[in-house]
Design a protein around this motif. Structure first.
Motif, mmCIF file in Angstrom:
data_model
loop_
_atom_site.group_PDB
_atom_site.id
_atom_site.type_symbol
_atom_site.label_atom_id
_atom_site.label_comp_id
_atom_site.label_asym_id
_atom_site.label_seq_id
_atom_site.Cartn_x
_atom_site.Cartn_y
_atom_site.Cartn_z
ATOM 1 N N HIS A 14 0.820 -1.209 0.000
ATOM 2 C CA HIS A 14 0.000 0.000 0.000
ATOM 3 C C HIS A 14 0.858 1.265 0.000
ATOM 4 C CE1 HIS A 14 -3.398 2.611 0.612
ATOM 5 N NE2 HIS A 14 -2.728 3.203 1.579
ATOM 6 N N ILE A 15 1.767 1.379 0.937
ATOM 7 C CA ILE A 15 2.606 2.579 1.062
ATOM 8 C C ILE A 15 3.902 2.355 0.288
ATOM 9 C CG2 ILE A 15 3.817 4.101 2.672
ATOM 10 C CD1 ILE A 15 1.752 3.287 4.788
ATOM 11 N N PRO A 16 4.296 3.302 -0.580
ATOM 12 C CA PRO A 16 5.503 3.092 -1.383
ATOM 13 C C PRO A 16 6.786 3.210 -0.562
ATOM 14 C CG PRO A 16 4.615 5.275 -1.806
ATOM 15 C CD PRO A 16 3.632 4.575 -0.911
ATOM 16 N N VAL A 17 7.815 2.554 -1.062
ATOM 17 C CA VAL A 17 9.152 2.696 -0.495
ATOM 18 C C VAL A 17 9.661 4.086 -0.874
ATOM 19 C CG1 VAL A 17 11.513 1.808 -0.549
ATOM 20 C CG2 VAL A 17 9.584 0.226 -0.720
ATOM 21 N N ALA A 18 10.251 4.778 0.082
ATOM 22 C CA ALA A 18 10.716 6.153 -0.142
ATOM 23 C C ALA A 18 11.963 6.190 -1.012
ATOM 24 C CB ALA A 18 11.000 6.826 1.190
ATOM 25 N N TYR A 34 4.496 10.594 2.241
ATOM 26 C CA TYR A 34 3.552 9.532 1.916
ATOM 27 C C TYR A 34 4.270 8.251 1.551
ATOM 28 C CZ TYR A 34 -0.841 12.118 1.939
ATOM 29 O OH TYR A 34 -1.961 12.803 2.319
ATOM 30 N N SER A 35 5.528 8.132 1.959
ATOM 31 C CA SER A 35 6.308 6.931 1.668
ATOM 32 C C SER A 35 7.048 6.508 2.924
ATOM 33 C CB SER A 35 7.276 7.197 0.519
ATOM 34 O OG SER A 35 8.105 8.307 0.807
ATOM 35 N N GLU A 38 14.109 5.067 4.594
ATOM 36 C CA GLU A 38 15.131 6.043 4.985
ATOM 37 C C GLU A 38 14.811 7.473 4.591
ATOM 38 O OE1 GLU A 38 19.193 5.161 4.034
ATOM 39 O OE2 GLU A 38 18.879 3.032 4.420
ATOM 40 N N LYS A 39 14.193 7.669 3.441
ATOM 41 C CA LYS A 39 13.925 9.020 2.939
ATOM 42 C C LYS A 39 12.480 9.441 3.158
ATOM 43 C CE LYS A 39 17.603 8.636 -0.308
ATOM 44 N NZ LYS A 39 18.211 7.529 -0.814
ATOM 45 N N GLY A 40 11.744 8.651 3.940
ATOM 46 C CA GLY A 40 10.341 8.951 4.211
ATOM 47 C C GLY A 40 10.053 8.769 5.684
ATOM 48 N N VAL A 41 8.872 8.285 5.979
ATOM 49 C CA VAL A 41 8.467 8.032 7.355
ATOM 50 C C VAL A 41 9.304 6.878 7.903
ATOM 51 C CG1 VAL A 41 6.551 7.274 8.815
ATOM 52 C CG2 VAL A 41 6.129 8.863 6.931
ATOM 53 N N GLY A 66 0.431 2.244 -3.835
ATOM 54 C CA GLY A 66 -0.558 3.317 -3.969
ATOM 55 C C GLY A 66 -0.286 4.368 -2.921
ATOM 56 N N HIS A 67 -1.305 4.802 -2.222
ATOM 57 C CA HIS A 67 -1.235 5.672 -1.045
ATOM 58 C C HIS A 67 -1.045 7.158 -1.329
ATOM 59 C CE1 HIS A 67 -0.956 6.386 3.236
ATOM 60 N NE2 HIS A 67 0.208 6.955 3.115
#
Length: 100
Positions: A14-18, A34-35, A38-41, A66-67
């Motif tokens: 669902h949530i993309p890799v950052a 929204y990802s 390391e570069k997101g949440v 998606g997401h």
């Protein structure tokens, strides 16, 4: 989660890799991260373990997610393409053609 190390693997999440690009696009268009990675949440330990398994498996050849509510295409770690799909409720359908 079980990843077969002997077969090509397509990952759907669902949530993309950052990535740098995904992070910059979601910040610009949505004003938030929204990802995940390391570069997101920052992921929880179990999620980090799953991401590590996915990203370090040589047979993972594509990730679909998606997401974000808009389409983004990028490459993770210069090896795995990722497509973040637009939402169906906007009438969008993402067609991904995978060739052998």
């Amino acid at each position: 989660m079980a990843l077969n190390k002997n077969k090509p693997t397509l990952v759907m999440m669902h949530i993309p890799v950052a990535t740098d690009y995904i992070t910059s696009q979601t910040m610009a268009k949505r004003g938030a991260l929204y990802s995940i990675g390391e570069k997101g949440v920052k992921p929880h330990n179990s999620t980090k373990k799953a991401l590590d398994m996915i990203l370090n498996n040589i047979n993972v050849f594509y990730i679909i997610s998606g997401h974000t509510h808009f389409e983004i295409e990028d490459v993770i770690n210069e090896r795995i393409p990722i497509t973040v799909c637009s939402p169906l409720y906007e009438g969008a359908i993402t067609l991904i053609k995978i060739n052998n």
